[in-house]
Design an enzyme around this catalytic site. Sequence first.
Site, mmCIF file in Angstrom:
data_model
loop_
_atom_site.group_PDB
_atom_site.id
_atom_site.type_symbol
_atom_site.label_atom_id
_atom_site.label_comp_id
_atom_site.label_asym_id
_atom_site.label_seq_id
_atom_site.Cartn_x
_atom_site.Cartn_y
_atom_site.Cartn_z
ATOM 1 N N ARG A 126 -63.237 62.854 115.560
ATOM 2 C CA ARG A 126 -64.263 61.880 115.149
ATOM 3 C C ARG A 126 -63.940 61.321 113.778
ATOM 4 O O ARG A 126 -63.174 61.911 113.024
ATOM 5 C CB ARG A 126 -65.643 62.555 115.090
ATOM 6 C CG ARG A 126 -66.315 62.733 116.435
ATOM 7 C CD ARG A 126 -67.734 63.246 116.231
ATOM 8 N NE ARG A 126 -68.590 62.270 115.592
ATOM 9 C CZ ARG A 126 -69.162 62.419 114.390
ATOM 10 N NH1 ARG A 126 -68.980 63.519 113.686
ATOM 11 N NH2 ARG A 126 -69.935 61.474 113.911
ATOM 12 N N LYS A 190 -66.057 75.632 112.802
ATOM 13 C CA LYS A 190 -65.851 74.748 113.944
ATOM 14 C C LYS A 190 -64.960 75.395 115.002
ATOM 15 O O LYS A 190 -63.826 75.775 114.732
ATOM 16 C CB LYS A 190 -65.218 73.448 113.448
ATOM 17 C CG LYS A 190 -65.056 72.420 114.538
ATOM 18 C CD LYS A 190 -65.274 71.038 114.014
ATOM 19 C CE LYS A 190 -64.854 70.009 115.016
ATOM 20 N NZ LYS A 190 -65.312 68.690 114.662
ATOM 21 N N ARG A 327 -74.944 72.011 102.902
ATOM 22 C CA ARG A 327 -74.849 72.148 101.431
ATOM 23 C C ARG A 327 -74.990 73.601 101.059
ATOM 24 O O ARG A 327 -75.875 74.289 101.528
ATOM 25 C CB ARG A 327 -75.993 71.361 100.793
ATOM 26 C CG ARG A 327 -75.630 69.959 100.430
ATOM 27 C CD ARG A 327 -76.830 69.121 100.105
ATOM 28 N NE ARG A 327 -77.887 69.834 99.400
ATOM 29 C CZ ARG A 327 -79.175 69.528 99.527
ATOM 30 N NH1 ARG A 327 -79.568 68.579 100.336
ATOM 31 N NH2 ARG A 327 -80.067 70.177 98.845
HETATM 32 C C1 BTN Z 1 -63.987 66.133 116.639
HETATM 33 O O1 BTN Z 1 -64.679 67.122 116.517
HETATM 34 O O2 BTN Z 1 -63.594 65.484 115.667
HETATM 35 C C2 BTN Z 1 -63.586 65.711 118.034
HETATM 36 C C3 BTN Z 1 -62.299 66.369 118.464
HETATM 37 C C4 BTN Z 1 -61.854 65.946 119.847
HETATM 38 C C5 BTN Z 1 -60.460 66.422 120.153
HETATM 39 C C6 BTN Z 1 -60.106 66.175 121.602
HETATM 40 S S1 BTN Z 1 -58.662 67.057 122.090
HETATM 41 C C7 BTN Z 1 -58.664 66.190 123.593
HETATM 42 C C8 BTN Z 1 -58.999 64.757 123.272
HETATM 43 N N1 BTN Z 1 -57.826 64.019 122.878
HETATM 44 C C9 BTN Z 1 -57.870 63.628 121.605
HETATM 45 O O3 BTN Z 1 -56.979 62.985 121.002
HETATM 46 N N2 BTN Z 1 -59.030 64.025 121.044
HETATM 47 C C10 BTN Z 1 -59.857 64.739 121.998
#
Ligand code: BTN
Length: 330
Positions: A126, A190, A327
């Site tokens: 993201r 995470k 925070r």
């Molecule tokens: C996030 O938390 O930032 C989202 C991560 C999403 C990662 C997955 S792995 C499979 C798919 N292909 C990608 O390039 N991204 C998603």
Amino acid sequence: MRFSVSLKRLLCLLADGNFHSGVDLATALGVSRTAVWNMMRELKELGLEFSAISGKGYCLSRPVELLDGQAIQKALSPATKPQIAEIEIHDELDSTNSRLMGLASSGSASAGTVCLAEYQTKGRGRVGRVWHTPFGGNICLSLLWRFEDFNAFSGLSLAVGVAIARALRTEGVPGVGLKWPNDILWRGSKLGGILLEVSGEAHGRYAVVIGIGLNVHIPSSRAGDIDQAWVDLDQVTAGHPPSRNRLIAGLLNELFLLLPDYPAQGLQSYIGEWRQWHCQAGQPAVLHLGGLAIRGVVSGVSDDGLLMMDCEEGGLRKFASGDLRLRTDA
Ligand code: BTN
């Protein structure tokens, strides 16, 4: 790096986590011992750790369960199987999401196409982040689905979070929580994330690619690549992570339970459960939105999936997007 057939064969020989002598490996692959050593270095670059001990040979630091189409098929529910158009499995890919977005835009993939990769060279997260994937150490799963109109998939990424949490629970993974909008957490770190991407098609339809990344085993040598507190299933389960292939099937079973009825059911069928998985209600946080940093206390999530935050300036406000960080200074 191109993932060659010999490298894959070497990895299959080593996947059991036992020692294999350089001579045996060289003989099995029909190459020299020096070539084996060079290939071991390539595996290391991909994020696989190993020991090399003279007189014993090579041994991966842990067994690797490679992606296996048959094992995934075996664990799919009878209701899921007919809904899957195809399962693509790649050793190496730029990004499973990019692959399906490309196929969707050229009209060459049906809804229900699944793409999996052992290793992504340009995995995307993201808000423009990079998603790191050591070889075989992650679940990188994307699924293509189509919706007749824009409103039909409103709030879908939150519902997908519920599907993932359910799949992890079914596989016996304890203590999973959801963070708005798209993170899977374990004790504040995470464990995984969701990247939903959308493209408009003819006749007002939309192709939606649901990308899921879950950390299964991140080797310590790769820990520094990740710029936030993270955890993997190996740690969460004290070294007994669920089978990667079975967990993938479990994720697909949950997603195919959700998707066909989503336009009729909508987020309202999932928001109550999302709140039960939510692990940040009442916590002081900062929402990063554009160039702004909005401080407040996470109050919850509205029925339509917006973040509700009790802000230091402006009181209770709702947000449709942003990057939320807890925070520690409150
Ligand atoms: C996030 O938390 O930032 C989202 C991560 C999403 C990662 C997955 S792995 C499979 C798919 N292909 C990608 O390039 N991204 C998603």
